[in-house]
Write a protein that holds these residues in place. Sequence first.
Motif, PDB file in Angstrom:
ATOM      1  N   HIS A  86       0.829  -1.217   0.000  1.00 32.49           N
ATOM      2  CA  HIS A  86       0.000   0.000   0.000  1.00 32.49           C
ATOM      3  C   HIS A  86       0.858   1.259   0.000  1.00 32.49           C
ATOM      4  O   HIS A  86       1.924   1.300   0.611  1.00 32.49           O
ATOM      5  CB  HIS A  86      -1.024   0.004   1.135  1.00 32.49           C
ATOM      6  CG  HIS A  86      -0.493  -0.058   2.531  1.00 32.49           C
ATOM      7  ND1 HIS A  86      -0.307   1.063   3.304  1.00 32.49           N
ATOM      8  CD2 HIS A  86      -0.120  -1.107   3.312  1.00 32.49           C
ATOM      9  CE1 HIS A  86       0.131   0.701   4.507  1.00 32.49           C
ATOM     10  NE2 HIS A  86       0.268  -0.606   4.538  1.00 32.49           N
ATOM     11  N   ASP A 125       5.935   1.324   6.991  1.00 35.15           N
ATOM     12  CA  ASP A 125       4.536   0.924   6.739  1.00 35.15           C
ATOM     13  C   ASP A 125       3.875   1.896   5.781  1.00 35.15           C
ATOM     14  O   ASP A 125       3.288   2.881   6.202  1.00 35.15           O
ATOM     15  CB  ASP A 125       3.796   0.871   8.085  1.00 35.15           C
ATOM     16  CG  ASP A 125       2.364   0.394   7.968  1.00 35.15           C
ATOM     17  OD1 ASP A 125       2.005  -0.154   6.920  1.00 35.15           O
ATOM     18  OD2 ASP A 125       1.606   0.565   8.941  1.00 35.15           O
ATOM     19  N   ASP A 126       3.848   1.661   4.470  1.00 32.16           N
ATOM     20  CA  ASP A 126       4.443   0.483   3.877  1.00 32.16           C
ATOM     21  C   ASP A 126       5.249   0.912   2.658  1.00 32.16           C
ATOM     22  O   ASP A 126       5.659   0.092   1.858  1.00 32.16           O
ATOM     23  CB  ASP A 126       3.304  -0.496   3.521  1.00 32.16           C
ATOM     24  CG  ASP A 126       3.746  -1.740   2.782  1.00 32.16           C
ATOM     25  OD1 ASP A 126       4.735  -2.360   3.199  1.00 32.16           O
ATOM     26  OD2 ASP A 126       3.127  -2.065   1.755  1.00 32.16           O
ATOM     27  N   GLU A 158      -5.301   1.102   2.451  1.00 32.52           N
ATOM     28  CA  GLU A 158      -5.105   0.050   3.464  1.00 32.52           C
ATOM     29  C   GLU A 158      -5.298   0.590   4.866  1.00 32.52           C
ATOM     30  O   GLU A 158      -5.929  -0.046   5.724  1.00 32.52           O
ATOM     31  CB  GLU A 158      -3.702  -0.565   3.324  1.00 32.52           C
ATOM     32  CG  GLU A 158      -3.562  -1.930   4.017  1.00 32.52           C
ATOM     33  CD  GLU A 158      -3.301  -1.849   5.514  1.00 32.52           C
ATOM     34  OE1 GLU A 158      -3.569  -2.836   6.212  1.00 32.52           O
ATOM     35  OE2 GLU A 158      -2.840  -0.796   6.002  1.00 32.52           O
ATOM     36  N   GLU A 159      -4.790   1.779   5.103  1.00 33.51           N
ATOM     37  CA  GLU A 159      -4.854   2.332   6.458  1.00 33.51           C
ATOM     38  C   GLU A 159      -6.249   2.793   6.858  1.00 33.51           C
ATOM     39  O   GLU A 159      -6.468   3.205   7.991  1.00 33.51           O
ATOM     40  CB  GLU A 159      -3.840   3.478   6.618  1.00 33.51           C
ATOM     41  CG  GLU A 159      -2.377   3.081   6.410  1.00 33.51           C
ATOM     42  CD  GLU A 159      -1.821   2.138   7.484  1.00 33.51           C
ATOM     43  OE1 GLU A 159      -2.592   1.679   8.345  1.00 33.51           O
ATOM     44  OE2 GLU A 159      -0.608   1.866   7.439  1.00 33.51           O
ATOM     45  N   ASP A 185       4.609  -6.269   4.436  1.00 34.13           N
ATOM     46  CA  ASP A 185       3.893  -5.240   5.214  1.00 34.13           C
ATOM     47  C   ASP A 185       3.812  -5.695   6.668  1.00 34.13           C
ATOM     48  O   ASP A 185       2.911  -5.320   7.403  1.00 34.13           O
ATOM     49  CB  ASP A 185       2.497  -5.033   4.611  1.00 34.13           C
ATOM     50  CG  ASP A 185       1.811  -3.773   5.127  1.00 34.13           C
ATOM     51  OD1 ASP A 185       2.525  -2.869   5.609  1.00 34.13           O
ATOM     52  OD2 ASP A 185       0.566  -3.696   5.051  1.00 34.13           O
TER      53      ASP A 185
HETATM   54 MN    MN Z   1       0.827  -1.646   6.343  1.00 35.91          MN
END
Ligand code: MN
Length: 461
Positions: A86, A125-126, A158-159, A185
């Motif tokens: 991501h 991340d990431d 993703e977050e 990740d």
């Molecule tokens: Mn991540």
Amino acid sequence: MKEQAKYIEEHKDRFLEELKDLLRIPSISADSKYKEDVMKTAEAVGKSLKEAGADKVEICPTPGYPIVYAEKMISADLPTVLVYGHYDVQPPDPLNLWKSGPFEPVIKETETHPKGAIFARGACDDKGQMFMHVKAFEVMNKTNTLACNVKFMIEGEEEVGSANLGWFVERNKEKLDSDVILISDTGILANDTPSITTGLRGLSYVEVKVTGPNRDLHSGLYGGAVANPINILTRMIASLHDENNHITIPGFYDDVDELSDEERAEMAKAPFNLERYKKALDIKDVWGEKGYATMERNSIRPTLDVNGIWGGYTGEGAKTVIASEAFAKISMRLVPHQEPEKITQLFKKHLESIAPEAVTVEVTPHHGGDPYVSPTDSAGYQAASKAMEKTFGKKPVPVRSGGSIPIVALFERELGVKSILMGFGLDSDAIHSPNEHFGLFNFYKGIETIPLFHKYFAEFK
Ligand code: MN
Ligand code: BES
Ligand code: MN
């Protein structure tokens, strides 16, 4: 793979500069103020994949942020590795705790990273970990050592729960056809203790609102006679754990997969130093569910945690007031075979049942995600294990992680493909916290290890 090592050596400084450029764009998916920056990051990732040698690069629109897709298909006879990662990052707050700007990457040496680490939001991340794959792909391309077909699917939400990745996957099953999904990740236990993540926890995330009187009240005139929503909310939250730190929601543990004594004994073999753990966090003691070790509490056991709580007067000085409303954000980390929707419903039902008549309780579900466990006898795991053994000089240990990547279970369900979680971060890299960083050792180790994964996967498959 001498030519690969030579290529990395010759281009390593440029790799790092390119990563820094990527880290300078604040791709905060949670905050709509950064919409243009998130979009710009997708473009930048697409461009880097093109330059690394992808034949096809697409910035695929979704109802939310786009998914960057790229591929290089070299032969129908070879297996296909689909890389997932991501490009979005967590908000950097609280800003005042950063020692350098979250989007001004700098290299600093630390105790855990004597060779230096890159400090920036997303370093580990990431963006940093995802970019290892872009560079490893470049290395394989430029040295003519591609062993598998390669596809990339890099998302930007993703977050915030990957709400549109499922949408994309359902509509693009053929495009995403592959033999294994490779993800960096997650992390390793330590730089001298490689590990491969074989499990992730699931997630149920809810918001609670407690409403009392129809307006904020004078705490003298009404105090003692009217339910204070903050008092009630905190009392209800406190009751969600018993004296053994067991969660009290009826049915919460019903579906929990209990590990056998053998499995727990196997887990206990992974290196872990409690004193160092406490020291790193400046805590006198750990805390958690009775009957379980720290490394079990944060991986194979479910949890319930308040992530945020607010209400009433929090400004300077003192204001005597009974607030009309109180709020909390609560996450529950889940283990196999707990189901997020079921847990959310159990939570809601329980909270409503313990709420006194004097207040109204509303529970609003946020995102959720299924837990994941993967076997160690698959071609993918074996390839990752052999690759890491080669570059670290030590066989990696399988470890179940406490974090969540909800989309991994969906990939398996929708695409029928297993994910290999070959991450290179450390728990101490401060992901989601101020001063997030990623070791240069780890960044380059990843770039060195990934091509070996491709090589061994082609052999084992
Ligand atoms: Mn991540
Ligand atoms: N990369 C992390 C998850 C992670 C980190 C797993 C380290 C294992 C080891 C991911 O970006 C993340 O933060 N996931 C969220 C869940 C998501 C739904 C917001 C999490 O775990 O809180
Ligand atoms: Mn994250």
